[in-house]
Design an enzyme around this catalytic site. Structure first.
Site, PDB file in Angstrom:
ATOM      1  N   GLY A 107     -24.844  76.350 -28.527  1.00  0.00           N
ATOM      2  CA  GLY A 107     -25.583  76.889 -27.314  1.00  0.00           C
ATOM      3  C   GLY A 107     -24.951  78.232 -27.093  1.00  0.00           C
TER       4      GLY A 107
ATOM      5  CD  GLN B 298     -22.137  82.374 -24.121  1.00  0.00           C
ATOM      6  OE1 GLN B 298     -22.908  81.557 -24.270  1.00  0.00           O
ATOM      7  NE2 GLN B 298     -20.803  82.209 -24.995  1.00  0.00           N
TER       8      GLN B 298
ATOM      9  CB  CYS C 268     -16.687  78.707 -24.754  1.00  0.00           C
ATOM     10  SG  CYS C 268     -17.847  80.032 -24.150  1.00  0.00           S
ATOM     11  CG  LEU C 269     -20.415  80.409 -29.658  1.00  0.00           C
ATOM     12  CD1 LEU C 269     -21.626  80.627 -29.953  1.00  0.00           C
ATOM     13  CD2 LEU C 269     -19.497  79.903 -30.901  1.00  0.00           C
TER      14      LEU C 269
ATOM     15  CG  HIS D 106     -20.665  75.332 -21.623  1.00  0.00           C
ATOM     16  ND1 HIS D 106     -19.232  75.197 -21.914  1.00  0.00           N
ATOM     17  CD2 HIS D 106     -20.965  76.620 -22.250  1.00  0.00           C
ATOM     18  CE1 HIS D 106     -18.721  76.238 -22.441  1.00  0.00           C
ATOM     19  NE2 HIS D 106     -19.732  77.109 -22.921  1.00  0.00           N
ATOM     20  CD  GLU D 107     -24.277  77.792 -23.794  1.00  0.00           C
ATOM     21  OE1 GLU D 107     -24.136  78.983 -23.253  1.00  0.00           O
ATOM     22  OE2 GLU D 107     -23.488  77.439 -24.470  1.00  0.00           O
TER      23      GLU D 107
ATOM     24  CG  HIS E 142     -21.781  81.269 -20.513  1.00  0.00           C
ATOM     25  ND1 HIS E 142     -20.696  81.930 -20.394  1.00  0.00           N
ATOM     26  CD2 HIS E 142     -21.760  80.130 -21.373  1.00  0.00           C
ATOM     27  CE1 HIS E 142     -19.807  81.489 -21.142  1.00  0.00           C
ATOM     28  NE2 HIS E 142     -20.492  80.330 -21.880  1.00  0.00           N
TER      29      HIS E 142
END
Length: 168
Positions: free
Chosen positions: A46, A51, A92-93, A134-135, A138
């Site tokens: 994701g 991000q 997470c990225l 989660h996204e 962000h």
């Protein structure tokens, strides 16, 4: 298409709240393609526009094993969530190499637009529900480590800052 630079925690730009997309046009579709390429390259499941330092309400997800089931959510909104929760280990990225358990609703209903501007509603559970939440966090300026204790947050921040200094 292009692989975009992913912001790393504790970059303050990760805490900026994303603005709604006004028109789903070619510029947004290009953003979606670039975000998808970035997510797959990373590799991740994701990615939110926040991000990659684009503060628009756009996320891409692919939780499939075969990595060929891209889902696009523009202006996503959780319209319902279950009272029952589940704990999942999240990563997470933007917080590379860090994984920890986060408790979230087990099921959510999300309303959004697709990459063609068409509205849809999705009922998600399990990993997909976790990823959507989660996204969307962000997009709201929240990183998953904020669900952890202050001590863990401090340790993670220091670890990532040290790693960044060692690379530089």
């Amino acid at each position: 298409m292009a692989v975009l630079n992913i912001l790393r925690y504790p970059d303050p730009r990760l805490h900026r709240v994303a603005e709604p997309v006004q028109v789903v046009d070619e510029r947004i579709r290009q953003l979606v393609r670039d975000m998808a390429e970035t997510m797959y390259e990373a590799p991740g499941i994701g990615l939110a526009a926040t991000q990659v330092d684009v503060h628009l309400r756009v996320i891409v997800l692919d939780v499939s094993e075969s990595r060929d089931a891209l889902r696009v959510f523009i202006n996503p909104e959780i319209v319902a969530s279950s009272e029952d929760t589940k704990v999942y280990e999240e990563g997470c990225l933007s917080v590379p190499g860090i994984y920890d358990e986060v408790e979230r609703p087990d099921r959510v209903t999300v309303r959004a637009l697709d990459e063609h501007g068409q509205p849809f509603t999705l009922e998600a559970d399990g990993l997909l529900a976790v990823c959507v939440q989660h996204e969307i966090d962000h997009l709201n300026g929240r990183v998953f480590v904020q669900y952890l204790s202050r001590l863990k947050q401090s340790r993670i921040r220091n670890r990532l800052l040290k790693a960044e200094r060692n690379v530089a």
